[in-house]
Scaffold this motif. Structure first.
Motif, short mmCIF file in Angstrom:
data_model
loop_
_atom_site.label_atom_id
_atom_site.label_comp_id
_atom_site.label_asym_id
_atom_site.label_seq_id
_atom_site.Cartn_x
_atom_site.Cartn_y
_atom_site.Cartn_z
N TRP A 228 14.54 13.98 1.41
CA TRP A 228 13.27 14.31 2.33
C TRP A 228 12.87 13.57 3.22
O TRP A 228 13.06 12.29 3.10
CB TRP A 228 12.01 14.76 1.18
N ARG A 229 12.37 14.03 4.47
CA ARG A 229 11.94 12.89 5.59
C ARG A 229 10.81 12.26 5.00
O ARG A 229 9.90 13.20 4.56
CB ARG A 229 11.83 13.73 6.80
N MET A 230 10.64 11.19 5.11
CA MET A 230 9.45 10.44 4.51
C MET A 230 9.01 9.44 5.70
O MET A 230 9.23 8.21 5.38
CB MET A 230 9.56 9.69 3.20
N PRO A 231 8.42 10.02 6.80
CA PRO A 231 7.98 8.86 7.76
C PRO A 231 6.96 7.89 7.23
O PRO A 231 7.17 6.70 7.70
CB PRO A 231 7.28 9.83 8.97
N ARG A 232 6.13 8.10 6.25
CA ARG A 232 5.16 6.93 5.94
C ARG A 232 5.99 6.07 4.96
O ARG A 232 5.60 4.82 5.06
CB ARG A 232 4.13 7.87 4.78
N LEU A 233 6.81 6.43 4.25
CA LEU A 233 7.51 5.50 3.68
C LEU A 233 8.44 4.48 4.53
O LEU A 233 8.52 3.51 4.31
CB LEU A 233 8.53 6.16 2.68
N LEU B 190 7.49 -10.48 -1.17
CA LEU B 190 7.00 -9.41 -0.56
C LEU B 190 7.94 -8.21 -1.10
O LEU B 190 8.77 -8.18 -1.61
CB LEU B 190 7.39 -9.49 0.93
N LYS B 191 7.03 -7.21 -1.20
CA LYS B 191 7.58 -5.74 -1.66
C LYS B 191 6.77 -4.62 -1.16
O LYS B 191 5.83 -4.72 -0.78
CB LYS B 191 7.52 -5.87 -3.23
N THR B 192 7.42 -3.45 -1.24
CA THR B 192 7.05 -2.27 -0.78
C THR B 192 7.71 -1.03 -1.68
O THR B 192 8.93 -1.17 -2.05
CB THR B 192 7.01 -2.18 0.63
N GLU B 193 6.93 -0.23 -1.83
CA GLU B 193 7.45 1.01 -2.34
C GLU B 193 6.91 2.41 -1.87
O GLU B 193 5.88 2.56 -1.59
CB GLU B 193 7.30 0.87 -4.06
N GLY B 194 7.82 3.46 -1.64
CA GLY B 194 7.40 4.64 -1.26
C GLY B 194 7.94 5.76 -2.34
O GLY B 194 9.15 5.40 -2.68
N ARG B 195 7.42 6.85 -2.54
CA ARG B 195 7.68 8.03 -3.28
C ARG B 195 7.48 9.31 -2.98
O ARG B 195 6.50 9.53 -2.22
CB ARG B 195 7.38 7.69 -4.84
N LEU B 196 8.00 10.31 -3.19
CA LEU B 196 7.86 11.69 -2.95
C LEU B 196 7.92 12.37 -4.09
O LEU B 196 8.98 12.33 -5.00
CB LEU B 196 8.63 12.16 -1.78
N GLU B 197 6.80 12.83 -4.84
CA GLU B 197 6.73 13.80 -6.03
C GLU B 197 6.88 15.26 -5.69
O GLU B 197 6.30 15.81 -4.90
CB GLU B 197 5.60 13.42 -6.61
N SER B 198 7.66 15.92 -6.52
CA SER B 198 8.04 17.39 -6.13
C SER B 198 6.70 18.04 -6.48
O SER B 198 6.63 19.21 -5.77
CB SER B 198 9.00 17.69 -7.10
N GLN B 199 5.98 17.90 -7.72
CA GLN B 199 4.95 18.73 -8.17
C GLN B 199 3.98 19.14 -6.93
O GLN B 199 3.39 20.18 -6.88
CB GLN B 199 4.45 18.31 -9.43
N LYS C 249 11.17 13.13 -8.67
CA LYS C 249 10.36 11.99 -7.98
C LYS C 249 11.57 11.29 -7.40
O LYS C 249 12.63 10.97 -7.88
CB LYS C 249 9.76 11.04 -8.84
N PHE C 250 11.45 10.91 -6.05
CA PHE C 250 12.27 10.12 -5.26
C PHE C 250 11.57 8.92 -5.02
O PHE C 250 10.53 8.94 -4.42
CB PHE C 250 12.88 10.81 -4.17
N ASP D 255 4.17 17.57 -3.82
CA ASP D 255 4.91 17.51 -2.60
C ASP D 255 4.00 16.56 -1.72
O ASP D 255 3.67 16.73 -0.53
CB ASP D 255 4.93 18.86 -1.82
N THR D 256 3.67 15.43 -2.54
CA THR D 256 2.95 14.34 -1.75
C THR D 256 3.69 12.98 -1.67
O THR D 256 4.67 12.70 -2.65
CB THR D 256 1.62 14.03 -2.42
N GLU D 257 3.40 12.22 -0.64
CA GLU D 257 4.04 10.87 -0.54
C GLU D 257 2.93 9.81 -0.76
O GLU D 257 1.87 9.86 -0.47
CB GLU D 257 4.37 10.56 1.01
N ARG D 258 3.56 8.72 -1.54
CA ARG D 258 2.57 7.68 -2.00
C ARG D 258 3.31 6.46 -1.67
O ARG D 258 4.74 6.52 -1.76
CB ARG D 258 2.34 7.79 -3.51
N SER D 259 2.70 5.34 -1.18
CA SER D 259 3.37 4.07 -1.02
C SER D 259 2.39 3.08 -0.95
O SER D 259 1.33 3.13 -0.90
CB SER D 259 3.90 4.30 0.43
N PHE D 260 2.96 1.82 -1.17
CA PHE D 260 2.06 0.57 -1.16
C PHE D 260 3.10 -0.61 -0.76
O PHE D 260 4.49 -0.42 -0.58
CB PHE D 260 1.52 0.43 -2.49
N ALA D 261 2.47 -1.49 -0.47
CA ALA D 261 2.91 -2.80 -0.03
C ALA D 261 2.08 -3.83 -0.59
O ALA D 261 0.98 -3.86 -0.90
CB ALA D 261 3.22 -3.19 1.58
#
Length: 291
Positions: free
Chosen positions: A37-42, A119-128, A100-101, A130-136
């Motif tokens: 999936w394309r994840m520009p926010r991630l 320092l850390k960051t994470e991005g995820r895409l959930e299928s149910q 989930k990816f 279809d939302t993107e979540r991320s944090f740093a």
């Protein structure tokens, strides 16, 4: 890196860490562009983290410290899925298929002999949904006490929402602050080096989200200089007035150092118990870069 057991036996160092981290940034960008999936926010969140770490860069060393100027960058991608969830009584119930990816970056850098930056960051895409979540997140770890085989440290990390494709902070993602105590001990098993790492933490989350207690355990063993075996458990328990939940995950992986300072990790992860939580199963792969 001193007595950190996760360091490669060869102890190779990079003469130009900034240049090599720039290459790592380019590789990460290509991986995210080719994701299912394309994840520009991630991608924006990962890019922001790795640009910052071009000046100061870090690793996954548990309770141990990095020597000044040493560090590690770890890029991880993983897929998990679930067809069942634990209800409020801890019993499994069928649910619609969930997928989930995830794409994560974790970097640590030795600032002084007793202080390591994180320092850390994470991005995820959930299928149910279809939302993107991320944090740093950014913070540090301070050594409190140590012997030849043991170390005790304290770590604090502040988390913020990730960035959207315009470089703005995401709305709706809560900020959080995680503080934890870490204890590590190295040992020898049949002449091969190993270690145990235990962490107990408390995470405060803004808004209506529940705070969390985290208990993480890691067992590592290096049967040969270029192979490392890892067994880990991660327990999360909600506390406070927010939603009530709990889940326990197990993870097993192997790390292969393909050359000095560069390793590949592959592993499996799964939820073994929980309350109001998904029963996830999945696999992941990581690229380790030591400098």
């Amino acid at each position: 890196m001193g007595d950190v057991p996760m360091r490669t036996a060869e102890g190779g160092r990079c003469a130009r860490p900034a240049a090599h981290l720039f290459c790592l940034l380019r590789i990460t960008a290509r991986l995210t562009q080719r994701a299912p999936w394309r994840m520009p926010r991630l991608r924006a969140a990962l890019a922001a983290l790795l640009i910052v770490t071009g000046a100061t860069s870090p690793a996954l060393s548990g309770a141990w410290m990095f020597e000044p100027g040493d560090g590690v960058a770890i890029i991880t991608t993983g897929f998990t899925g679930s067809a069942n969830a634990y209800d409020a009584d801890g019993r499994l119930q069928p649910i619609p298929d969930y997928r989930k990816f995830e794409l994560r970056a974790h970097v640590e850098y030795g600032i002084t002999p007793w202080l390591t930056g994180v320092l850390k960051t994470e991005g995820r895409l959930e299928s149910q949904s279809d939302t993107e979540r991320s944090f740093a997140g950014a913070g540090g770890r301070i050594r409190l006490a140590h012997t030849d085989r043991m170390v005790m440290s304290a770590q604090a990390i502040a988390y913020t929402p990730g960035l959207d494709d315009s470089g703005l902070w995401l709305d709706g993602e809560p900020a959080a602050f995680d503080a934890r105590l870490l204890i590590g001990r190295s040992f020898s098993l049949f002449g091969r080096p190993g270690f145990v790492d235990a962490q107990a933490g408390y995470r405060v989350t803004e808004g209506d989200a529940a705070d969390e207690v985290h208990i993480d355990l890691t067992l590592g063993l290096k049967p040969t200089p270029r192979w490392m075996l890892l067994a880990q458990s991660f327990s999360t328990i909600s506390v406070g007035s927010g939603p009530s939940y709990r889940y326990d995950k197990l993870q097993a992986s192997v790390v292969r150092w393909i050359r000095d300072g560069i390793g590949l990790e592959v592993g499996l992860t799964g939820t073994i118990a929980g309350v109001s939580a998904l029963q996830e199963r999945g696999a992941f792969a990581s690229l380790w870069y030591e400098f």
